[in-house]
Design a protein around this motif. Sequence first.
Motif, PDB file in Angstrom:
ATOM      1  N   PRO A  80      98.447  48.056  18.818  1.00 56.86           N
ATOM      2  CA  PRO A  80      97.680  48.631  17.712  1.00 56.86           C
ATOM      3  C   PRO A  80      96.957  47.571  16.884  1.00 56.86           C
ATOM      4  CG  PRO A  80      99.860  49.622  17.833  1.00 56.86           C
ATOM      5  CD  PRO A  80      99.856  48.490  18.810  1.00 56.86           C
ATOM      6  N   TYR A  81      97.483  46.345  16.879  1.00 59.34           N
ATOM      7  CA  TYR A  81      96.873  45.267  16.095  1.00 59.34           C
ATOM      8  C   TYR A  81      95.425  45.009  16.499  1.00 59.34           C
ATOM      9  CZ  TYR A  81      95.914  40.701  14.088  1.00 59.34           C
ATOM     10  OH  TYR A  81      95.334  39.666  13.392  1.00 59.34           O
ATOM     11  N   PHE A  82      95.088  45.295  17.734  1.00 58.73           N
ATOM     12  CA  PHE A  82      93.733  45.024  18.210  1.00 58.73           C
ATOM     13  C   PHE A  82      92.694  45.920  17.542  1.00 58.73           C
ATOM     14  CE2 PHE A  82      95.732  43.527  22.447  1.00 58.73           C
ATOM     15  CZ  PHE A  82      96.049  42.304  21.865  1.00 58.73           C
ATOM     16  N   GLY A  83      93.147  46.928  16.814  1.00 60.25           N
ATOM     17  CA  GLY A  83      92.230  47.687  15.972  1.00 60.25           C
ATOM     18  C   GLY A  83      91.777  49.032  16.481  1.00 60.25           C
ATOM     19  N   PHE A  84      92.383  49.526  17.561  1.00 59.43           N
ATOM     20  CA  PHE A  84      91.898  50.773  18.151  1.00 59.43           C
ATOM     21  C   PHE A  84      92.845  51.948  17.952  1.00 59.43           C
ATOM     22  CE2 PHE A  84      89.843  47.310  20.397  1.00 59.43           C
ATOM     23  CZ  PHE A  84      88.515  47.692  20.311  1.00 59.43           C
ATOM     24  N   SER A 142      87.628  38.507  16.910  1.00 57.90           N
ATOM     25  CA  SER A 142      87.947  38.136  18.294  1.00 57.90           C
ATOM     26  C   SER A 142      89.018  37.062  18.370  1.00 57.90           C
ATOM     27  CB  SER A 142      86.681  37.644  19.008  1.00 57.90           C
ATOM     28  OG  SER A 142      85.753  38.678  19.152  1.00 57.90           O
ATOM     29  N   LEU A 143      88.899  36.029  17.546  1.00 55.39           N
ATOM     30  CA  LEU A 143      89.864  34.936  17.595  1.00 55.39           C
ATOM     31  C   LEU A 143      91.253  35.417  17.211  1.00 55.39           C
ATOM     32  CD1 LEU A 143      90.596  31.987  17.960  1.00 55.39           C
ATOM     33  CD2 LEU A 143      89.852  31.566  15.600  1.00 55.39           C
ATOM     34  N   LYS A 144      91.344  36.225  16.152  1.00 54.08           N
ATOM     35  CA  LYS A 144      92.654  36.706  15.699  1.00 54.08           C
ATOM     36  C   LYS A 144      93.313  37.591  16.754  1.00 54.08           C
ATOM     37  CE  LYS A 144      91.887  36.497  10.711  1.00 54.08           C
ATOM     38  NZ  LYS A 144      91.788  37.277   9.458  1.00 54.08           N
ATOM     39  N   ARG A 145      92.526  38.396  17.430  1.00 52.73           N
ATOM     40  CA  ARG A 145      93.084  39.246  18.482  1.00 52.73           C
ATOM     41  C   ARG A 145      93.679  38.398  19.601  1.00 52.73           C
ATOM     42  NH1 ARG A 145      88.624  43.992  19.623  1.00 52.73           N
ATOM     43  NH2 ARG A 145      87.620  43.921  17.598  1.00 52.73           N
ATOM     44  N   ARG A 146      92.988  37.328  19.945  1.00 54.18           N
ATOM     45  CA  ARG A 146      93.489  36.460  21.015  1.00 54.18           C
ATOM     46  C   ARG A 146      94.710  35.656  20.565  1.00 54.18           C
ATOM     47  NH1 ARG A 146      88.550  37.832  22.181  1.00 54.18           N
ATOM     48  NH2 ARG A 146      87.862  37.868  24.360  1.00 54.18           N
ATOM     49  N   LEU A 147      94.710  35.232  19.316  1.00 56.47           N
ATOM     50  CA  LEU A 147      95.869  34.510  18.788  1.00 56.47           C
ATOM     51  C   LEU A 147      97.101  35.413  18.739  1.00 56.47           C
ATOM     52  CD1 LEU A 147      94.320  32.442  15.849  1.00 56.47           C
ATOM     53  CD2 LEU A 147      95.191  31.572  18.024  1.00 56.47           C
ATOM     54  N   TYR A 148      96.875  36.703  18.551  1.00 59.13           N
ATOM     55  CA  TYR A 148      97.997  37.651  18.456  1.00 59.13           C
ATOM     56  C   TYR A 148      98.734  37.779  19.792  1.00 59.13           C
ATOM     57  CZ  TYR A 148     100.561  41.555  16.415  1.00 59.13           C
ATOM     58  OH  TYR A 148     101.550  42.369  15.911  1.00 59.13           O
ATOM     59  N   LEU A 149      98.107  37.370  20.866  1.00 56.72           N
ATOM     60  CA  LEU A 149      98.779  37.373  22.166  1.00 56.72           C
ATOM     61  C   LEU A 149      99.889  36.321  22.218  1.00 56.72           C
ATOM     62  CD1 LEU A 149      95.642  37.660  24.481  1.00 56.72           C
ATOM     63  CD2 LEU A 149      97.334  39.458  24.055  1.00 56.72           C
ATOM     64  N   ARG A 169     102.169  36.065  15.579  1.00 56.13           N
ATOM     65  CA  ARG A 169     102.234  37.484  15.234  1.00 56.13           C
ATOM     66  C   ARG A 169     102.782  37.751  13.834  1.00 56.13           C
ATOM     67  NH1 ARG A 169     104.605  39.246  21.064  1.00 56.13           N
ATOM     68  NH2 ARG A 169     102.829  38.460  22.256  1.00 56.13           N
ATOM     69  N   LYS A 170     103.634  36.871  13.359  1.00 56.01           N
ATOM     70  CA  LYS A 170     104.247  37.074  12.050  1.00 56.01           C
ATOM     71  C   LYS A 170     103.334  36.644  10.898  1.00 56.01           C
ATOM     72  CE  LYS A 170     109.057  36.696  13.605  1.00 56.01           C
ATOM     73  NZ  LYS A 170     110.343  35.962  13.455  1.00 56.01           N
ATOM     74  N   ILE A 171     102.321  35.836  11.215  1.00 58.14           N
ATOM     75  CA  ILE A 171     101.480  35.313  10.137  1.00 58.14           C
ATOM     76  C   ILE A 171     100.095  35.961  10.075  1.00 58.14           C
ATOM     77  CG2 ILE A 171     102.674  33.096  10.102  1.00 58.14           C
ATOM     78  CD1 ILE A 171     100.382  31.917  11.710  1.00 58.14           C
ATOM     79  N   LEU A 172      99.731  36.698  11.109  1.00 61.17           N
ATOM     80  CA  LEU A 172      98.430  37.360  11.110  1.00 61.17           C
ATOM     81  C   LEU A 172      98.534  38.727  10.444  1.00 61.17           C
ATOM     82  CD1 LEU A 172      97.255  36.518  14.740  1.00 61.17           C
ATOM     83  CD2 LEU A 172      96.292  35.601  12.627  1.00 61.17           C
ATOM     84  N   GLU A 173      97.589  39.037   9.565  1.00 65.34           N
ATOM     85  CA  GLU A 173      97.611  40.335   8.907  1.00 65.34           C
ATOM     86  C   GLU A 173      97.468  41.443   9.932  1.00 65.34           C
ATOM     87  OE1 GLU A 173      93.213  39.096   8.623  1.00 65.34           O
ATOM     88  OE2 GLU A 173      95.190  38.158   8.593  1.00 65.34           O
ATOM     89  N   SER A 174      98.035  42.598   9.609  1.00 63.87           N
ATOM     90  CA  SER A 174      98.128  43.654  10.623  1.00 63.87           C
ATOM     91  C   SER A 174      97.333  44.910  10.276  1.00 63.87           C
ATOM     92  CB  SER A 174      99.605  44.036  10.830  1.00 63.87           C
ATOM     93  OG  SER A 174     100.163  44.497   9.620  1.00 63.87           O
ATOM     94  N   ASP A 175      96.382  44.805   9.359  1.00 63.01           N
ATOM     95  CA  ASP A 175      95.677  46.010   8.923  1.00 63.01           C
ATOM     96  C   ASP A 175      94.267  46.122   9.492  1.00 63.01           C
ATOM     97  OD1 ASP A 175      94.624  43.891   7.526  1.00 63.01           O
ATOM     98  OD2 ASP A 175      94.583  44.913   5.586  1.00 63.01           O
ATOM     99  N   PHE A 176      93.950  45.348  10.525  1.00 64.00           N
ATOM    100  CA  PHE A 176      92.613  45.420  11.103  1.00 64.00           C
ATOM    101  C   PHE A 176      92.432  46.707  11.892  1.00 64.00           C
ATOM    102  CE2 PHE A 176      89.761  44.605  14.776  1.00 64.00           C
ATOM    103  CZ  PHE A 176      88.590  44.411  14.069  1.00 64.00           C
ATOM    104  N   ASN A 177      91.308  47.364  11.679  1.00 65.60           N
ATOM    105  CA  ASN A 177      90.959  48.558  12.430  1.00 65.60           C
ATOM    106  C   ASN A 177      89.463  48.534  12.704  1.00 65.60           C
ATOM    107  OD1 ASN A 177      90.072  51.570  12.691  1.00 65.60           O
ATOM    108  ND2 ASN A 177      92.280  51.566  13.065  1.00 65.60           N
TER     109      ASN A 177
END
Length: 321
Positions: free
Chosen positions: A266-270, A105-112, A117-125
């Motif tokens: 797509p980063y949000f995992g869906f 949840s926190l990472k999804r909100r930080l991605y906003l 965006r450049k430092i958060l991993e992007s493989d969450f699903n």
Amino acid sequence: MKKILVIRFSSLGDVILASSVIKPLYERGFHIDFLTLKPFDQMFRYDIRVNSIGVNKTDVSGKNLIQFRKKLTKYDIILDLHKNLRSHLLTLLSGKKVIRYKKNSLKRRLYLIKTFRKILESDFNVVNSYTETLKKLHIKVSYPKPEIVITSEEKERFKNKLPENLITLGTGSQYRGKVYKNFKKISDILLNLGYNVALIGTEEDKRFDVEKYSNKVIDLRGKLNLRESLTVISLSKLTISNDSAVAHMSRAVNTPVTVIYGATDPYFGFAPLDYEGNFIHKGLDCQPCDLHGKKDCKFNDYRCLDIPPEEIVDKGLSLIR
């Protein structure tokens, strides 16, 4: 045989994705009960692998929640795939082994926030996250995917009513920021290419229509129940959809899907996994602007959804050519 309770109350898309744990649990010999809100329980009506328990929100709220908690004593393990306050309170004093999924949840909100965006991993699903909980039960899932069982009888009822070479369009969503405005043009292109087109969704989805569809388009929005909608999608060659429940319904019945992203990401995992379909996402600096697509566009033009319909059709047809 160990008894396990899977909890995912809502929403429709999340419940569908949570079905990804049923097959691996069943194959390991678990007796599975799936606790969700009505009417989502009807999705599992004909699935012999799982017993669905449908409740109203009031059944698991306030004093009723405390009373309902007594029913959990019969389970050996509880798999909490919702991980919210309600599911925490429900399982808190159960005395049972509780496994909760990694929600991010926190990472999804930080991605906003563009900076992150450049430092958060992007493989969450989300599907991967649901099935990774099973590692604590020594179950490894190589190709996780949601699965809703559609019976041959259900398919037979529609086979003579639907044309061949059918492509399904999911034209709606709960929020405007997730709705592509040119589905009419997509349908025209597909019709000209020799495909038949059906629209799946709710009556409310029609409020987003910009132009009138051709009379050759089969408009089933608001005319089908949940299982009937799943059945029509299962008989289609392809689905093209907004980031909405229709996209996940398609994944669950093994119909390839192309998902159109606007306000969300797509980063949000869906997003569909590689073996389920693909997606289109412009990747503008302002994307994503909201976790659920609720916000109005700050530019008032929803430029994130300004995608040529030809590009979307090509992306979709690449899955079935």
